[in-house]
Structures are given as structure tokens and as C-alpha cells.
Design a protein around this motif. Structure first.
Motif, PDB file in Angstrom:
ATOM      1  N   ALA A  24       5.446  13.565   9.059  1.00 14.57           N
ATOM      2  CA  ALA A  24       5.414  12.072   9.294  1.00 14.57           C
ATOM      3  C   ALA A  24       6.640  11.579   9.722  1.00 14.57           C
ATOM      4  O   ALA A  24       6.728  10.642  10.441  1.00 14.57           O
ATOM      5  N   ALA A  50       4.010   9.528   3.402  1.00 12.83           N
ATOM      6  CA  ALA A  50       3.189  10.687   3.561  1.00 12.83           C
ATOM      7  C   ALA A  50       3.134  11.785   2.312  1.00 12.83           C
ATOM      8  O   ALA A  50       2.215  12.315   1.874  1.00 12.83           O
ATOM      9  N   VAL A  87       8.020   6.223   6.185  1.00 10.48           N
ATOM     10  CA  VAL A  87       6.880   6.687   6.529  1.00 10.48           C
ATOM     11  C   VAL A  87       6.658   8.106   6.188  1.00 10.48           C
ATOM     12  O   VAL A  87       5.713   8.542   5.571  1.00 10.48           O
ATOM     13  N   GLY A  88       7.762   9.262   6.013  1.00  7.06           N
ATOM     14  CA  GLY A  88       7.654  10.392   5.529  1.00  7.06           C
ATOM     15  C   GLY A  88       7.619  10.273   3.915  1.00  7.06           C
ATOM     16  O   GLY A  88       6.863  11.082   3.455  1.00  7.06           O
ATOM     17  N   PHE A 112      -0.349   7.988   5.787  1.00  3.82           N
ATOM     18  CA  PHE A 112       0.365   8.210   6.846  1.00  3.82           C
ATOM     19  C   PHE A 112       0.170   6.879   7.700  1.00  3.82           C
ATOM     20  O   PHE A 112       1.135   6.334   8.490  1.00  3.82           O
ATOM     21  N   ALA A 144      -1.842   9.443  13.720  1.00  2.00           N
ATOM     22  CA  ALA A 144      -2.368   9.811  12.225  1.00  2.00           C
ATOM     23  C   ALA A 144      -3.335  11.232  12.505  1.00  2.00           C
ATOM     24  O   ALA A 144      -3.355  11.994  11.833  1.00  2.00           O
ATOM     25  N   THR A 153      -3.518  11.859   5.304  1.00  2.00           N
ATOM     26  CA  THR A 153      -3.752  11.187   6.774  1.00  2.00           C
ATOM     27  C   THR A 153      -3.601   9.578   6.632  1.00  2.00           C
ATOM     28  O   THR A 153      -3.066   8.957   7.369  1.00  2.00           O
ATOM     29  N   THR A 159       6.626   9.837  13.290  1.00  2.19           N
ATOM     30  CA  THR A 159       7.128   8.324  13.311  1.00  2.19           C
ATOM     31  C   THR A 159       8.378   7.953  14.313  1.00  2.19           C
ATOM     32  O   THR A 159       8.214   7.157  15.048  1.00  2.19           O
ATOM     33  N   PHE A 198       2.708   3.865   8.948  1.00  2.00           N
ATOM     34  CA  PHE A 198       3.044   3.697  10.439  1.00  2.00           C
ATOM     35  C   PHE A 198       2.613   2.569  10.844  1.00  2.00           C
ATOM     36  O   PHE A 198       3.500   1.761  11.410  1.00  2.00           O
ATOM     37  N   PHE A 214      -1.189  14.045  12.861  1.00  2.00           N
ATOM     38  CA  PHE A 214      -0.608  14.468  11.770  1.00  2.00           C
ATOM     39  C   PHE A 214      -1.681  15.174  10.821  1.00  2.00           C
ATOM     40  O   PHE A 214      -1.321  16.270  10.226  1.00  2.00           O
TER      41      PHE A 214
END
Length: 317
Positions: free
Chosen positions: A275, A233, A229-230, A203, A157, A200, A279, A207, A160
Motif C-alpha cells: 500500500a 491497508a 494509506v499503508g 486500500f 487497488a 483491497t 501510493t 487512496f 494491490f
């Protein structure tokens, strides 16, 4: 007239009376007792005198009418068993020794209980073995990988957030809003905005949830599920823009217009791509640790099974 002596014969000598008979009996008893004292092995003879009186009722031709009384003395001999001091002999049936009678003035030597053969003698008592309680080993609890996924997700994170901030500065530089003179101040100002930290945080949550689901799973699962996960985000970017507006000061139409304007901007696309890639790569780290944890769990299970097969062991120190 005929002679009475010729007719009846000579007169019969009568015994001397009862006193003579009893006296002779007492003398016989005294002689027997003296003989018993002299010789213990000889039986003691007791004489019992029984007097029988026979009355002859037959009439006799005599001028006298009195009957003739004849006394017959019958002696019976009774043999009594000798009483001797014979040592005690064991009884054949009960196997109990019979002790001779002790003198009343002698000291009693049988006040204490006898020790039987089933009881150990004094000083030879053996302590009974005490049971030893051994606690059974507990089955090993399988180790998880969720906490490690959360810690690694925190590093992902932060990565990211750095990439997302850098992308915003680059987009601002392309549009002319960020220059070399204000890049520092613009970056510091962005660190305190909702638009940076909301995506953030989203994400990180996505995750960590994926890591909790996969746990000790292989890296391929992270590769395929990294798309989720993408997407999370990407939604975090839109939510961050609403918080930055802020949305509680916007109308519904203004909020919808803001979201529509952010659907295909560079930052929204960058949030999805970053993201997704983070991941995959950080997921590989989590999967590698999960593999090691799996091996440790298998080894612990094998050790537990070997301990059960070996049984309890007594360790002497």
C-alpha cells in the motif's frame, strides 16, 4: 310809429327744416361710398350731421313775446380707414402666418394637420436603433482532480489485490500448503475470500480519500502521506482475517487472540509495504495529471480576463 323793418333789420332766412338736412346727409354718404368704390386707396369720408339748437333767451324790444330760434348746423367729418384686400403678412412676434378669410362656399384646405419641422417627412422615417443585450461571460470553474484520483486508485487497488494474492500463495508454498498441483485451485478459492477483498477495499478507500485531499497537489504530498494509506491497508488485513473467521461466531477472547496472531505475519507486513509503495507510484500519476489540470485552469482564467478586457464583440454573419 317807427317801421319794424328799420328797427330790427332784414328778416333772417331760416333753414328748410329737418328733412332737408337729413337728405343732404344721405346724399353725402352716398357720394362717399361711390368714391370709395372708385378708388380703394382713398379713405372713405363719412359725414355726420349734428343738429344743435341754440335758444336765445334774451328779450327783444318787440311787440311779440316769442323768442327767436336760431338753428346752427355743425358738420363733423369722420375719416374711416379703408378696408382693402391686403395679402396676409407674418406676425413679427408669433411668426404665424395669418390666412385671409376664405369664401364660405370654398373647399377647406386645412383639415389635415400640418407637418412641423421636428417630425420627419413621410417616407423619411428612420428606425430607432434597438439595444443589443450581450450576456457577460461566466468565470471558468476550476477543474478538479478528484475523479481522476478515484479512477487511478481503482487501478492501484487491483494491483494491490494481485500482489497481496501472490504473496499469500508464496507464503503457502513456503509452508507447504500450496503445491504445484493445487496452486490454481488455491488461487481461485482465495478470490472469493474476505481475507483478500477486505484489505483491497480498505486500500482503495484510503487512496481515494488521500487523492480527494491532495487534489491537484504535488507528488511530494503523496510520498509523505502514503504512510497513512499503508497503515490503513495493514488494518484492512486484520479486519479481513476477522471477517474470514467469521468474527460474529467468535468470542471476544478468541477475536483478540486472532488479531494478536496476525500482527506480524508476512501478509500483514506485505499489505503495509504494498500500500505504501503503490501510493507513491500511482500518486505520481495523479500528481502529473493534477499539474496539467492546473495549467488548464490558469489558461482558462487568462482567457476569461482577456475576454473581459476586450468587451462585447458584434459578429456579423
Amino acid at each position: 310809429m317807427s317801421d319794424p323793418k328799420a328797427t330790427y333789420g332784414e328778416p333772417v332766412d331760416e333753414p328748410g327744416g329737418d328733412e332737408d338736412v337729413v337728405g343732404s346727409a344721405h346724399e353725402g354718404l352716398a357720394d362717399a361710398e361711390a368714391a370709395g368704390r372708385d378708388a380703394v386707396d382713398e379713405p372713405v369720408v363719412e359725414e355726420t350731421v349734428v343738429e344743435e339748437t341754440v335758444v336765445d333767451d334774451a328779450p327783444v324790444a318787440s311787440p311779440s313775446t316769442e323768442p327767436v330760434v336760431e338753428e346752427t348746423v355743425v358738420e363733423e367729418t369722420v375719416v374711416a380707414e379703408p378696408v382693402a384686400d391686403v395679402p396676409a403678412e407674418p406676425d413679427a412676434e408669433t411668426k404665424v402666418w395669418t390666412e385671409p378669410a376664405a369664401d364660405a362656399t370654398a373647399t377647406t384646405a386645412y383639415d389635415t394637420p400640418a407637418v412641423t419641422s421636428s417630425e420627419p417627412a413621410a417616407g423619411a422615417a428612420v428606425a430607432a436603433p434597438q439595444p443589443i443585450f450581450v450576456q457577460a461571460p461566466e468565470a471558468p470553474r476550476p477543474r478538479g482532480n478528484r475523479a481522476a484520483a478515484g479512477a487511478i486508485g481503482l487501478l492501484a487497488a487491483l494491483t494491490f489485490a494481485a500482489l497481496y494474492l501472490a504473496t499469500g500463495l508464496i507464503v503457502g508454498a513456503v509452508s507447504g500448503e500450496v503445491t504445484a498441483d493445487n496452486v490454481g485451485s488455491t488461487a481461485l478459492a482465495a478470490l472469493g475470500t474476505w481475507s483478500l477483498w477486505v484489505p483491497t477495499v480498505v486500500f482503495f478507500i484510503a487512496f481515494w480519500l488521500l487523492g480527494a485531499i491532495v487534489n491537484r497537489g504535488r507528488w511530494g504530498i503523496w510520498v509523505h502521506l502514503g504512510l497513512l494509506v499503508g497503515v490503513a491497508a495493514y488494518g484492512g488485513h486484520l479486519l479481513g482475517q476477522l471477517f474470514q473467521a467469521p468474527f460474529w461466531m467468535l468470542t471476544a477472547s478468541e477475536g483478540a487472540a486472532l488479531v494478536e496472531s496476525q500482527l506480524l505475519v508476512p501478509l500483514s507486513v506485505a499489505a503495509f509495504v504494498f500500500a505504501r509503495e503503490l501510493t507513491i507510484w500511482y500518486g505520481a500519476w495523479v500528481a502529473a495529471r493534477g499539474k496539467r489540470v492546473t495549467e488548464l485552469n490558469r489558461e482558462a482564467q487568462r482567457e476569461y480576463e482577456r475576454t473581459l478586457e476586450a468587451g462585447p464583440q458584434l459578429v456579423r454573419q
